[in-house]
Design a protein around this motif. Structure first.
Motif, short mmCIF file in Angstrom:
data_model
loop_
_atom_site.label_atom_id
_atom_site.label_comp_id
_atom_site.label_asym_id
_atom_site.label_seq_id
_atom_site.Cartn_x
_atom_site.Cartn_y
_atom_site.Cartn_z
N VAL A 156 54.56 13.10 -6.77
CA VAL A 156 54.96 14.45 -7.17
C VAL A 156 53.73 15.28 -7.54
O VAL A 156 53.67 16.48 -7.28
CB VAL A 156 55.98 14.42 -8.32
N GLN A 157 52.72 14.63 -8.14
CA GLN A 157 51.47 15.34 -8.42
C GLN A 157 50.87 15.85 -7.11
O GLN A 157 50.38 16.98 -7.02
CB GLN A 157 50.47 14.39 -9.09
N ASN A 162 49.88 20.48 -3.19
CA ASN A 162 49.96 21.03 -1.85
C ASN A 162 50.08 22.55 -1.93
O ASN A 162 50.84 23.09 -2.72
CB ASN A 162 51.19 20.43 -1.14
N LYS A 163 49.31 23.25 -1.09
CA LYS A 163 49.28 24.71 -1.16
C LYS A 163 50.66 25.32 -1.00
O LYS A 163 50.99 26.33 -1.62
CB LYS A 163 48.34 25.26 -0.08
N GLU A 218 56.85 16.37 8.07
CA GLU A 218 55.74 17.01 7.37
C GLU A 218 54.96 16.02 6.50
O GLU A 218 55.53 15.26 5.72
CB GLU A 218 56.27 18.14 6.50
N VAL A 219 53.64 16.03 6.64
CA VAL A 219 52.76 15.17 5.83
C VAL A 219 52.22 15.98 4.66
O VAL A 219 51.56 17.01 4.85
CB VAL A 219 51.58 14.63 6.68
N LEU A 220 52.50 15.53 3.43
CA LEU A 220 52.05 16.24 2.24
C LEU A 220 50.61 15.88 1.88
O LEU A 220 49.86 16.71 1.36
CB LEU A 220 52.96 15.93 1.06
N GLY A 299 46.26 20.86 5.41
CA GLY A 299 46.24 22.25 4.92
C GLY A 299 44.91 22.69 4.37
O GLY A 299 44.71 23.88 4.08
N GLU A 300 43.98 21.74 4.18
CA GLU A 300 42.67 22.11 3.65
C GLU A 300 41.77 22.70 4.74
O GLU A 300 41.87 22.32 5.91
CB GLU A 300 41.97 20.91 3.02
#
Length: 300
Positions: A156-157, A162-163, A218-220, A299-300
């Protein structure tokens, strides 16, 4: 009398220092016992009941133990299995109860202050599991929902970092272990279960009707999962890392991966159908013990 007491104190202190100087290999050789930390309901190691454990990381550790036995030159080495949870796994390695923790622990810098990690043999993807008939199809659909995760884990952290997830509003419920967290999803007390994809897939595979659940594509985040060992024991770490390097070179690791992720697995003979990711193949090609913080995240 005072001189005797002083001498005794010095001798006792020297004995303590000598005991602390003894590494894990010395402890294992002198006792004839190695303690393997195992999980009840993880994706990489789990129980079949009656004290029987199995799984990808379990098998990797069995090979490590066989190599340690050869290295020590002992005829017999008893393996003791110590069940661990997400909450107690680090302390049990720290205090010497567990020699090899062979579950599904993320290698990160925070844990690296307390324990050491062996060479990574699996890169995990954090994903979301939901009921197949739910209207949740992407990360944003979790807004206003109840999310289950396991106490002592980082999932969850990771979601909050995640953006696209940092502005979501959701409730959290915690299972005491992964099976308990999955039960929260099964029973409808949670709308989603956020966790390592291997753990999600393994729990779905063991469900009465696996088709009732789905894992969103989707990969977090990606996280290196590694075997934990006690900190500051370079001789033992070297022995463990050498065994892993030999298993990678011999193709054993790749065969074990195929066995546990691409073939039917017990107890229900369901196939997880999770081909090795590019990140996992890269970890095999260039062995390392890098923490999560050194990996580029989605996403980075």
């Amino acid at each position: 009398m005072r001189k005797v007491l002083i001498a005794a104190t010095i001798a006792f202190a020297a004995m303590g220092a000598a005991a602390q100087a003894d590494g894990t290999l010395d402890k294992i050789k002198s006792s004839g016992i190695i303690t393997q930390g195992v999980r009840e309901s993880s994706g990489l190691a789990y129980t079949l009941g009656n004290g029987v454990y199995t799984g990808y990381h379990y098998d990797v550790c069995q090979n490590i133990i066989a190599d340690i036995k050869k290295k020590l030159g002992v005829e017999k080495l008893d393996i003791r299995y110590q069940p661990v949870t997400s909450q107690n796994r680090v302390p049990l390695v720290q205090n010497g109860t567990v020699d090899l923790e062979c579950g599904s622990t993320t290698n990160n810098k925070a844990r690296g202050r307390d324990v050491d990690f062996a060479t990574t043999v699996y890169i995990e993807e954090i994903k979301i599991a939901v009921k197949a008939n739910s209207n949740i199809g992407k990360l944003e659909d979790l807004n206003g929902k109840t999310i289950a995760t396991t106490t002592g884990t980082t999932s969850v952290q990771t979601l909050r970092k995640n953006k696209r997830g940092k502005d979501l509003k959701f409730n959290e419920v915690f299972g005491k272990d992964h099976a308990d967290s999955f039960l929260l999803l099964q029973s409808g007390r949670a709308d989603a279960f956020v966790m390592d994809a291997s753990i999600l897939a393994a729990n779905i595979a063991r469900a009465q009707n696996p088709k009732e659940y789905k894992i969103l594509p989707e990969v977090l985040a990606v996280e290196p999962i590694a075997i934990m060992i006690r900190k500051n024991d370079p001789e033992f770490k070297k022995a463990v890392d050498e065994s892993i390097a030999a298993q990678i070179k011999a193709g054993t690791i790749a065969k074990l991966y195929d066995k546990w992720f691409m073939q039917p697995i017990p107890p229900n003979n369901v196939t997880l159908n999770m081909p090795a990711s590019d990140a996992t193949k890269e970890a095999w090609a260039n062995p390392n013990d890098k923490p999560t913080e050194d990996y580029k995240q989605p996403g980075e």
